[in-house]
Design a protein around this motif. Sequence first.
Motif, PDB file in Angstrom:
ATOM      1  N   ALA A 253      -2.615   0.622   8.769  1.00 49.75           N
ATOM      2  CA  ALA A 253      -2.833  -0.660   8.092  1.00 49.75           C
ATOM      3  C   ALA A 253      -4.188  -1.265   8.434  1.00 49.75           C
ATOM      4  CB  ALA A 253      -1.715  -1.631   8.438  1.00 49.75           C
ATOM      5  N   SER A 254      -4.785  -0.861   9.555  1.00 56.24           N
ATOM      6  CA  SER A 254      -6.096  -1.387   9.941  1.00 56.24           C
ATOM      7  C   SER A 254      -7.199  -0.940   8.980  1.00 56.24           C
ATOM      8  CB  SER A 254      -6.438  -0.967  11.367  1.00 56.24           C
ATOM      9  OG  SER A 254      -6.519   0.449  11.460  1.00 56.24           O
ATOM     10  N   ALA A 255      -6.901  -0.039   8.072  1.00 53.60           N
ATOM     11  CA  ALA A 255      -7.883   0.406   7.082  1.00 53.60           C
ATOM     12  C   ALA A 255      -8.230  -0.713   6.098  1.00 53.60           C
ATOM     13  CB  ALA A 255      -7.349   1.611   6.317  1.00 53.60           C
ATOM     14  N   HIS A 256      -7.326  -1.668   5.923  1.00 53.60           N
ATOM     15  CA  HIS A 256      -7.529  -2.755   4.966  1.00 53.60           C
ATOM     16  C   HIS A 256      -8.302  -3.901   5.612  1.00 53.60           C
ATOM     17  CE1 HIS A 256      -4.766  -0.653   2.373  1.00 53.60           C
ATOM     18  NE2 HIS A 256      -3.866  -0.649   3.331  1.00 53.60           N
ATOM     19  N   PRO A 257      -9.164  -4.578   4.837  1.00 56.43           N
ATOM     20  CA  PRO A 257      -9.895  -5.724   5.383  1.00 56.43           C
ATOM     21  C   PRO A 257      -8.929  -6.788   5.926  1.00 56.43           C
ATOM     22  CG  PRO A 257     -10.800  -5.099   3.264  1.00 56.43           C
ATOM     23  CD  PRO A 257      -9.539  -4.292   3.458  1.00 56.43           C
ATOM     24  N   ALA A 258      -9.210  -7.278   7.123  1.00 55.52           N
ATOM     25  CA  ALA A 258      -8.316  -8.222   7.787  1.00 55.52           C
ATOM     26  C   ALA A 258      -8.271  -9.580   7.100  1.00 55.52           C
ATOM     27  CB  ALA A 258      -8.731  -8.391   9.249  1.00 55.52           C
ATOM     28  N   GLY A 259      -9.382 -10.033   6.543  1.00 61.44           N
ATOM     29  CA  GLY A 259      -9.434 -11.378   5.977  1.00 61.44           C
ATOM     30  C   GLY A 259      -9.137 -11.446   4.497  1.00 61.44           C
ATOM     31  N   GLY A 260      -8.674 -10.389   3.920  1.00 60.70           N
ATOM     32  CA  GLY A 260      -8.428 -10.354   2.486  1.00 60.70           C
ATOM     33  C   GLY A 260      -9.616  -9.742   1.762  1.00 60.70           C
ATOM     34  N   PHE A 261      -9.413  -9.414   0.511  1.00 62.91           N
ATOM     35  CA  PHE A 261     -10.473  -8.799  -0.279  1.00 62.91           C
ATOM     36  C   PHE A 261     -10.227  -9.065  -1.750  1.00 62.91           C
ATOM     37  CE2 PHE A 261      -7.110  -5.743   0.243  1.00 62.91           C
ATOM     38  CZ  PHE A 261      -7.000  -5.108  -0.991  1.00 62.91           C
ATOM     39  N   LEU A 262     -11.293  -8.946  -2.520  1.00 61.81           N
ATOM     40  CA  LEU A 262     -11.231  -9.178  -3.956  1.00 61.81           C
ATOM     41  C   LEU A 262     -11.303  -7.860  -4.716  1.00 61.81           C
ATOM     42  CD1 LEU A 262     -13.711 -12.160  -4.138  1.00 61.81           C
ATOM     43  CD2 LEU A 262     -11.276 -12.268  -4.664  1.00 61.81           C
ATOM     44  N   VAL A 263     -10.564  -7.791  -5.806  1.00 60.09           N
ATOM     45  CA  VAL A 263     -10.638  -6.664  -6.730  1.00 60.09           C
ATOM     46  C   VAL A 263     -10.916  -7.260  -8.101  1.00 60.09           C
ATOM     47  CG1 VAL A 263      -9.359  -4.774  -7.797  1.00 60.09           C
ATOM     48  CG2 VAL A 263      -9.009  -5.297  -5.375  1.00 60.09           C
ATOM     49  N   PRO A 264     -12.004  -6.886  -8.767  1.00 60.09           N
ATOM     50  CA  PRO A 264     -13.067  -6.042  -8.246  1.00 60.09           C
ATOM     51  C   PRO A 264     -13.826  -6.754  -7.139  1.00 60.09           C
ATOM     52  CG  PRO A 264     -13.675  -6.875 -10.405  1.00 60.09           C
ATOM     53  CD  PRO A 264     -12.274  -7.330 -10.136  1.00 60.09           C
ATOM     54  N   ALA A 265     -14.536  -5.956  -6.329  1.00 60.27           N
ATOM     55  CA  ALA A 265     -15.283  -6.479  -5.191  1.00 60.27           C
ATOM     56  C   ALA A 265     -16.310  -7.508  -5.659  1.00 60.27           C
ATOM     57  CB  ALA A 265     -15.973  -5.341  -4.459  1.00 60.27           C
ATOM     58  N   TRP A 266     -16.597  -8.470  -4.781  1.00 59.63           N
ATOM     59  CA  TRP A 266     -17.543  -9.544  -5.087  1.00 59.63           C
ATOM     60  C   TRP A 266     -18.278  -9.883  -3.813  1.00 59.63           C
ATOM     61  CZ3 TRP A 266     -17.040 -15.272  -4.675  1.00 59.63           C
ATOM     62  CH2 TRP A 266     -17.967 -15.949  -5.473  1.00 59.63           C
TER      63      TRP A 266
ATOM     64  N   CYS B  78       0.856  -1.182   0.000  1.00 66.31           N
ATOM     65  CA  CYS B  78       0.000   0.000   0.000  1.00 66.31           C
ATOM     66  C   CYS B  78       0.893   1.233   0.000  1.00 66.31           C
ATOM     67  CB  CYS B  78      -0.904  -0.012   1.235  1.00 66.31           C
ATOM     68  SG  CYS B  78      -1.913   1.475   1.392  1.00 66.31           S
ATOM     69  N   GLY B  79       0.622   2.150  -0.892  1.00 69.65           N
ATOM     70  CA  GLY B  79       1.412   3.372  -0.992  1.00 69.65           C
ATOM     71  C   GLY B  79       1.193   4.336   0.160  1.00 69.65           C
ATOM     72  N   ILE B  80       0.169   4.119   0.963  1.00 66.71           N
ATOM     73  CA  ILE B  80      -0.121   5.013   2.081  1.00 66.71           C
ATOM     74  C   ILE B  80       0.455   4.489   3.392  1.00 66.71           C
ATOM     75  CG2 ILE B  80      -1.972   6.041   3.478  1.00 66.71           C
ATOM     76  CD1 ILE B  80      -3.594   6.177   0.838  1.00 66.71           C
ATOM     77  N   CYS B  81       0.179   3.219   3.722  1.00 63.68           N
ATOM     78  CA  CYS B  81       0.604   2.691   5.025  1.00 63.68           C
ATOM     79  C   CYS B  81       1.745   1.676   4.932  1.00 63.68           C
ATOM     80  CB  CYS B  81      -0.577   2.074   5.770  1.00 63.68           C
ATOM     81  SG  CYS B  81      -1.195   0.543   5.023  1.00 63.68           S
ATOM     82  N   GLY B  82       2.050   1.189   3.731  1.00 67.03           N
ATOM     83  CA  GLY B  82       3.136   0.241   3.556  1.00 67.03           C
ATOM     84  C   GLY B  82       2.770  -1.212   3.800  1.00 67.03           C
ATOM     85  N   GLN B  83       1.497  -1.495   4.138  1.00 67.43           N
ATOM     86  CA  GLN B  83       1.069  -2.876   4.360  1.00 67.43           C
ATOM     87  C   GLN B  83       1.291  -3.674   3.086  1.00 67.43           C
ATOM     88  OE1 GLN B  83      -0.224  -4.683   7.086  1.00 67.43           O
ATOM     89  NE2 GLN B  83       0.049  -6.351   5.643  1.00 67.43           N
ATOM     90  N   GLY B  84       1.857  -4.882   3.223  1.00 64.85           N
ATOM     91  CA  GLY B  84       2.091  -5.742   2.085  1.00 64.85           C
ATOM     92  C   GLY B  84       0.938  -6.692   1.836  1.00 64.85           C
ATOM     93  N   PHE B  85       0.801  -7.134   0.595  1.00 69.58           N
ATOM     94  CA  PHE B  85      -0.260  -8.055   0.212  1.00 69.58           C
ATOM     95  C   PHE B  85       0.264  -9.102  -0.759  1.00 69.58           C
ATOM     96  CE2 PHE B  85      -2.392  -4.260   1.537  1.00 69.58           C
ATOM     97  CZ  PHE B  85      -3.476  -4.735   2.260  1.00 69.58           C
ATOM     98  N   SER B  86      -0.163 -10.351  -0.544  1.00 68.67           N
ATOM     99  CA  SER B  86       0.026 -11.410  -1.524  1.00 68.67           C
ATOM    100  C   SER B  86      -1.135 -11.331  -2.487  1.00 68.67           C
ATOM    101  CB  SER B  86       0.020 -12.783  -0.846  1.00 68.67           C
ATOM    102  OG  SER B  86       1.116 -12.917   0.006  1.00 68.67           O
ATOM    103  N   LEU B  87      -0.868 -11.602  -3.750  1.00 70.11           N
ATOM    104  CA  LEU B  87      -1.909 -11.529  -4.774  1.00 70.11           C
ATOM    105  C   LEU B  87      -2.139 -12.908  -5.371  1.00 70.11           C
ATOM    106  CD1 LEU B  87      -0.716  -8.295  -6.619  1.00 70.11           C
ATOM    107  CD2 LEU B  87      -2.348  -8.486  -4.726  1.00 70.11           C
ATOM    108  N   TYR B  88      -3.394 -13.265  -5.486  1.00 63.29           N
ATOM    109  CA  TYR B  88      -3.797 -14.521  -6.108  1.00 63.29           C
ATOM    110  C   TYR B  88      -4.651 -14.158  -7.312  1.00 63.29           C
ATOM    111  CZ  TYR B  88      -2.247 -16.385  -1.662  1.00 63.29           C
ATOM    112  OH  TYR B  88      -1.497 -16.700  -0.559  1.00 63.29           O
ATOM    113  N   TRP B  89      -4.182 -14.551  -8.492  1.00 64.64           N
ATOM    114  CA  TRP B  89      -4.763 -14.095  -9.751  1.00 64.64           C
ATOM    115  C   TRP B  89      -5.567 -15.180 -10.436  1.00 64.64           C
ATOM    116  CZ3 TRP B  89      -3.109  -9.219 -11.506  1.00 64.64           C
ATOM    117  CH2 TRP B  89      -1.982  -8.698 -10.864  1.00 64.64           C
TER     118      TRP B  89
END
Length: 89
Positions: A56-69, A16-27
């Motif tokens: 970092a608490s701004a991001h969903p804790a359990g993961g999220f989908l883009v686009p939302a579902w 995240c460019g704002i808080c620096g939280q990292g994310f794994s991506l599943y495509w």
Amino acid sequence: MQVLCKSSNERAEIRCGICGQGFSLYWERQTPQEQAEALSEVETALRNHHREDTGASAHPAGGFLVPAWDGPIAFSGAAMLGNVPSSVF
């Protein structure tokens, strides 16, 4: 096309460019051009999470989908085609 984003400090493919939280991506399977477009959507979603919170608490804790579902993450195309381990849910 969907991307499942799961917070991760060990295997971060994007931060995240704002808080620096990292994310794994599943495509879902995509062309390089589609992945570039999806990455732009993910970056926008990460910024949008910070409308109310700068940490970092701004991001969903359990993961999220883009686009939302609205369905269960386990049944998303990104989770199924990306061979996401069940421990992610």
